[in-house]
Each structure stands twice: as structure tokens, then as C-alpha cells.
Design an enzyme around this catalytic site. Sequence first.
Site, PDB file in Angstrom:
ATOM      1  N   GLY A 181       0.729  -1.259   0.000  1.00 38.92           N
ATOM      2  CA  GLY A 181       0.000   0.000   0.000  1.00 38.92           C
ATOM      3  C   GLY A 181       0.757   1.308   0.000  1.00 38.92           C
ATOM      4  O   GLY A 181       0.188   2.330   0.352  1.00 38.92           O
ATOM      5  N   GLY A 182       2.008   1.316  -0.438  1.00 38.87           N
ATOM      6  CA  GLY A 182       2.745   2.573  -0.485  1.00 38.87           C
ATOM      7  C   GLY A 182       2.034   3.651  -1.281  1.00 38.87           C
ATOM      8  O   GLY A 182       1.884   4.788  -0.838  1.00 38.87           O
ATOM      9  N   LYS A 183       1.532   3.268  -2.458  1.00 43.41           N
ATOM     10  CA  LYS A 183       0.854   4.247  -3.326  1.00 43.41           C
ATOM     11  C   LYS A 183      -0.594   4.464  -2.875  1.00 43.41           C
ATOM     12  O   LYS A 183      -1.140   5.553  -3.037  1.00 43.41           O
ATOM     13  CB  LYS A 183       0.934   3.794  -4.779  1.00 43.41           C
ATOM     14  CG  LYS A 183       2.381   3.740  -5.278  1.00 43.41           C
ATOM     15  CD  LYS A 183       2.492   3.231  -6.699  1.00 43.41           C
ATOM     16  CE  LYS A 183       3.954   3.110  -7.101  1.00 43.41           C
ATOM     17  NZ  LYS A 183       4.660   2.018  -6.420  1.00 43.41           N
ATOM     18  N   ASP A 230      -5.654  -6.798  -4.040  1.00 43.76           N
ATOM     19  CA  ASP A 230      -4.437  -7.584  -4.261  1.00 43.76           C
ATOM     20  C   ASP A 230      -4.781  -9.061  -4.164  1.00 43.76           C
ATOM     21  O   ASP A 230      -5.808  -9.431  -3.597  1.00 43.76           O
ATOM     22  CB  ASP A 230      -3.341  -7.233  -3.248  1.00 43.76           C
ATOM     23  CG  ASP A 230      -1.945  -7.500  -3.822  1.00 43.76           C
ATOM     24  OD1 ASP A 230      -1.384  -6.591  -4.464  1.00 43.76           O
ATOM     25  OD2 ASP A 230      -1.441  -8.628  -3.656  1.00 43.76           O
ATOM     26  N   ASP A 280      -9.924 -13.018  -4.727  1.00 44.45           N
ATOM     27  CA  ASP A 280      -9.937 -14.479  -4.632  1.00 44.45           C
ATOM     28  C   ASP A 280     -10.786 -15.110  -5.732  1.00 44.45           C
ATOM     29  O   ASP A 280     -10.909 -16.332  -5.816  1.00 44.45           O
ATOM     30  CB  ASP A 280     -10.404 -14.932  -3.241  1.00 44.45           C
ATOM     31  CG  ASP A 280     -11.725 -14.290  -2.825  1.00 44.45           C
ATOM     32  OD1 ASP A 280     -12.347 -13.601  -3.666  1.00 44.45           O
ATOM     33  OD2 ASP A 280     -12.138 -14.470  -1.660  1.00 44.45           O
ATOM     34  N   ASP A 311      -0.459  -0.643 -10.821  1.00 44.99           N
ATOM     35  CA  ASP A 311       0.988  -0.677 -10.575  1.00 44.99           C
ATOM     36  C   ASP A 311       1.399  -2.125 -10.806  1.00 44.99           C
ATOM     37  O   ASP A 311       1.461  -2.926  -9.881  1.00 44.99           O
ATOM     38  CB  ASP A 311       1.264  -0.218  -9.133  1.00 44.99           C
ATOM     39  CG  ASP A 311       2.745  -0.128  -8.829  1.00 44.99           C
ATOM     40  OD1 ASP A 311       3.545  -0.081  -9.779  1.00 44.99           O
ATOM     41  OD2 ASP A 311       3.106  -0.110  -7.639  1.00 44.99           O
ATOM     42  N   CYS A 359       7.893  -0.500 -12.280  1.00 35.21           N
ATOM     43  CA  CYS A 359       9.233  -0.060 -11.879  1.00 35.21           C
ATOM     44  C   CYS A 359      10.255  -0.772 -12.768  1.00 35.21           C
ATOM     45  O   CYS A 359      11.265  -1.290 -12.304  1.00 35.21           O
ATOM     46  CB  CYS A 359       9.491  -0.313 -10.391  1.00 35.21           C
ATOM     47  SG  CYS A 359       9.202  -1.998  -9.846  1.00 35.21           S
TER      48      CYS A 359
END
Length: 404
Positions: free
Chosen positions: A236-238, A256, A283, A301, A354
Site C-alpha cells: 500500500g505505499g501508493k 491484491d 480471490d 501498478d 518499476c
Amino acid sequence: MRLHRNLCFATIDGLTKIFNEGDYADKVIQQLLKRDKRWGSRDRAFVAETTYDIVRWKRLYAEIAEVKEPFDRDNLWRMFAVWGTLKGIKLPDWKYFENTPTRKIKGRFDELSKIRKFRESIPDWLDDLGEDELGNAIWTKEIEALNQQADVILRVNSLKTSKEKLQAELFDLDIETEFLKDYPNALKLKERANVFQTEAFKNGLFEVQDASSQLVAEFLNVKPGMRVVDACAGAGGKTLHLASLMENKGQIIALDIYGNKLNELKRRAKRNGAHNIETRLIDSTKVIKKLYDKVDRVLIDAPCSGLGVLRRNPDAKWKLQPEFIENIKITQQEILRQYSQMVKADGQLVYATCSILASENQEQVEKFLSSESGKDFTFVTDKKILAHKSGFDGFYMALLQKKN
């Protein structure tokens, strides 16, 4: 510098796990740093930085030491001796360093440094791939930049504080930072420090996040009150950055396929005071289908090769395989085609990686736009960030608009 036996042993133990047992370097180093409570910050820094250094230059050091994988402990001590010699460290008279050929080491280093794959310590296939996708001149500069140690960059949590206030609070702890032009929420540490032990971190005033990564959430053009999906949220950084940009108003759905990552995101969100985040585990395909045509903004991302972040994950050079990159491109396209359907008319989508490879970036966007799933989208703009130009991680992001 004087070498201490227990620190050197810890480093050799760590390298054994990373090189021979396939463990991830960051996890191994975390374990090593808890090994002896008597170690001070310098001791821990030595173990972490030396281990990362030898991982980063594995191919070069192994070639100079004339050892091959799998490395036994004697092999690793020989590589350690190469590291120490090239750093100008006087090796103690331990049995591990007997007959270390100092002159030969320096001569071999000069000789091998003329060949890029040895100088930058990368596998042959990766050197070929980088040159093929970026061209000889750019790849040479880029891989050199990706072998530098990454700076520590903080992202200030604007839900709780400002850059100026956080800078002052850290300064009182003898942690000096500087602002970065064009990165509105970033503070760069002037010297490395363990910021995770500070009250400021424990109170959610900042996250550690590279400057390039901080540009992705801003690229999505979110506004307070919107309904936003972070489709590959991870820990969850972004997601947290989106929450601060939205001033805690509206809804962020963090998706996720890994429940443990979403659990970590919940913990981080609580610490950050981010209240507009809902996590949903993917799921089944139903989770995505329920959101078709209902979301203002979608961030993808995407999983990728990670070649843009080699500075902080140097062991990825040795774990990555050509087949993985080919397979991940198929996954990227599947994710784009499926998750893009969540965007409602006139909404926007950001596809980000990235990676520095065009085949994972621009070519994926072009392929999507020419597909049946992408026919309702138009290309708005993109941003390609290379480490040798920015000084930060390599990243790519493309903004797409869904037609009204």
C-alpha cells in the site's frame, strides 16, 4: 577501518543464505541485524552495507577471486578479501585471508573493468537485453546508475503534518533532510539513518518511498470524493499516498491477490490516519467484475521485472530469469485488459511499472490500446524515468482516458 571478526562472520553467514539458499537479501539482513543486541548503529551499518556490496558486485568479485557457484565458505571469504582489498582495507592476519594476492586483485579489477558485464556485475543475458531495449549508450549509463546505493527518501504524510514541520522534528533528532525540487511531498536524508525508530514514523508522519515512486499517485489526477481503485496495491505505499492526495475523502478500494500484503496495508493505514481505504482480496474474478464501469480512477501498478529498482534490490539481478520477463509481459497484458473495465466513462487509468524496458512499458500500452479491451481508451501522456537522469529509481507511468 578495522575488521571485527563477529561482524565479518555475520556477513559470510548472510551471503551463504542469499547466494546458496536463495533467500531475499533484505529479509536476511533484517535477521542478521537482530543477531547481537550489543551491536551499535555502526556495527549494523557495516553488516548491512558490506552484505549488499558483495551481493551487488557478486559476478565481478567471484571472477577476480576465481570462484564459482555454489560458493562454499572458503569461496565467500575469498570474495570478502576481494571486497576488502578494493576498499583499501588492511586485512587482518586471520586464516581466511592467508595468501590474499593484493596486487593481482587490483590488476584483475582494472582488466575486468573494461568489460561492461563484469564492471557492472550483471548476467550476460541481462546485459544483452538492456542493450537491445535501451541502446548501447543509454544502457551503459543506466546500469551504472542502478548499481549505486539508493538514497533514503521520505514521503511526508500530508494528512498529519507538513514538510517543514517534519523536517524540523527530524532535525531535533540530528537527522538532516533536504527538499527535492519537483517532488512536493519528498524529503531526502542527507545521511543514512534508521528513521523507523523515530516517534515521527511510529505516529505515521511519513513513509519511506523513493522519489520516482512518489510521482505515480500524483499522475492519476485524483480529487477528494472520487471512487478510486489501486488494483495491485500490495502493502500500500501508493494507496496511502492516494489517501493523502484525496484528503481522506471519497473511497479507495485496495485490491491484491495476497492477503498478507493487504493486512500490512491495514496496519499502515491505521498508523497514517488514512480512513478512506477499503481492502479487498482478489480471490475470484467476481471481485473485479462487481466494479466494472463504476470507478473514477484506476491505478495498475503492474507486476514487472523490477529492473528500475536494482539499487535497493541488488540480489534481483541474480534471481531474475529471461523466462520470468517473458511470462510477466503476458500477465501485464491480462491485468490491463481485465482491470481497465472498472473505469467508468470519462474516467482515467494509470498503468505503471518499476521497469526500464520498453517491452514492459510503452509497448504494453500500445498493445492494449490496439486491443478490443482498449478500444474505448485514448492515450493522454506518459512519463519514462531513468535512474541515470533522475538520480532515483527507474519507473514508467502512462495515463489513459476512457471515452465518454
